[in-house]
Design a protein around this motif. Structure first.
Motif, short mmCIF file in Angstrom:
data_model
loop_
_atom_site.label_atom_id
_atom_site.label_comp_id
_atom_site.label_asym_id
_atom_site.label_seq_id
_atom_site.Cartn_x
_atom_site.Cartn_y
_atom_site.Cartn_z
N MET A 1 0.83 -1.18 0.00
CA MET A 1 0.00 0.00 0.00
C MET A 1 0.88 1.24 0.00
N VAL A 2 0.51 2.22 -0.78
CA VAL A 2 1.29 3.43 -0.92
C VAL A 2 0.91 4.41 0.18
N ASN A 3 1.92 4.92 0.87
CA ASN A 3 1.69 5.93 1.88
C ASN A 3 1.59 7.29 1.19
N VAL A 4 0.43 7.90 1.27
CA VAL A 4 0.16 9.15 0.56
C VAL A 4 1.07 10.26 1.06
N TYR A 5 1.26 10.36 2.36
CA TYR A 5 2.10 11.43 2.90
C TYR A 5 3.56 11.28 2.50
N MET A 6 4.04 10.06 2.44
CA MET A 6 5.43 9.87 1.99
C MET A 6 5.56 10.23 0.52
N THR A 7 4.56 9.92 -0.28
CA THR A 7 4.57 10.30 -1.68
C THR A 7 4.54 11.82 -1.83
N LEU A 8 3.68 12.49 -1.04
CA LEU A 8 3.62 13.95 -1.06
C LEU A 8 4.95 14.57 -0.64
N ARG A 9 5.56 14.00 0.39
CA ARG A 9 6.87 14.50 0.84
C ARG A 9 7.91 14.37 -0.26
N THR A 10 7.95 13.23 -0.89
CA THR A 10 8.93 13.00 -1.95
C THR A 10 8.70 13.93 -3.13
N VAL A 11 7.45 14.03 -3.56
CA VAL A 11 7.14 14.89 -4.70
C VAL A 11 7.45 16.35 -4.38
N SER A 12 7.08 16.80 -3.17
CA SER A 12 7.31 18.20 -2.82
C SER A 12 8.80 18.52 -2.74
N VAL A 13 9.61 17.62 -2.22
CA VAL A 13 11.05 17.87 -2.13
C VAL A 13 11.67 17.92 -3.53
N VAL A 14 11.28 17.02 -4.40
CA VAL A 14 11.83 17.02 -5.76
C VAL A 14 11.40 18.28 -6.50
N LEU A 15 10.12 18.65 -6.40
CA LEU A 15 9.65 19.87 -7.05
C LEU A 15 10.36 21.10 -6.52
N LEU A 16 10.53 21.18 -5.20
CA LEU A 16 11.24 22.32 -4.62
C LEU A 16 12.67 22.40 -5.10
N ALA A 17 13.34 21.28 -5.16
CA ALA A 17 14.73 21.27 -5.60
C ALA A 17 14.85 21.69 -7.07
N VAL A 18 14.05 21.10 -7.92
CA VAL A 18 14.15 21.38 -9.36
C VAL A 18 13.74 22.81 -9.67
N PHE A 19 12.56 23.20 -9.21
CA PHE A 19 12.07 24.53 -9.55
C PHE A 19 12.77 25.63 -8.77
N GLY A 20 13.27 25.33 -7.59
CA GLY A 20 14.09 26.29 -6.87
C GLY A 20 15.39 26.56 -7.61
N LEU A 21 16.01 25.50 -8.12
CA LEU A 21 17.23 25.66 -8.90
C LEU A 21 16.98 26.43 -10.18
N LEU A 22 15.88 26.14 -10.86
CA LEU A 22 15.54 26.88 -12.08
C LEU A 22 15.27 28.35 -11.79
N THR A 23 14.63 28.64 -10.66
CA THR A 23 14.41 30.03 -10.26
C THR A 23 15.74 30.72 -10.01
N LEU A 24 16.65 30.03 -9.36
CA LEU A 24 17.97 30.59 -9.09
C LEU A 24 18.73 30.87 -10.38
N ILE A 25 18.74 29.93 -11.30
CA ILE A 25 19.46 30.10 -12.57
C ILE A 25 18.87 31.24 -13.38
N SER A 26 17.54 31.28 -13.51
CA SER A 26 16.93 32.35 -14.29
C SER A 26 17.14 33.70 -13.61
#
Length: 95
Positions: A1-26
């Protein structure tokens, strides 16, 4: 069974890292771009200054949304650490 909160944590950390880096570069590209009259035609990596500005706005809003998602997914841990930092101890009758 998939833990929804762990999935949300993982997705949010990856999104923050990727889009935070893109914001920094731009942001760095826009900071080093020419300023003043006649600089509207300046390009970096084949993209105009106004397009970089639009890209940065969109990417920053996505990063902000990821930050809200991150806070939502980690609200229990954040509350625990906040209470610990303030010095509030849980009551003895509650577990």
């Amino acid at each position: 069974m998939v833990n929804v909160y762990m999935t949300l944590r993982t997705v949010s950390v990856v999104l923050l890292a990727v889009f935070g880096l893109l914001t920094l570069i731009s942001g760095m590209i826009l900071a080093t771009a020419p300023h003043g009259p006649g600089s509207g035609d300046a390009t970096a990596l084949g993209i105009s200054k106004s397009d970089w500005n639009a890209i940065r706005e969109i990417v920053a809003f996505i990063a902000a949304g990821a930050a809200v998602l991150h806070v939502y997914a980690n609200q229990r841990a954040l509350a625990f650490h906040f209470k610990r930092a303030v010095g509030v101890t849980p009551s003895a009758g509650r577990r």
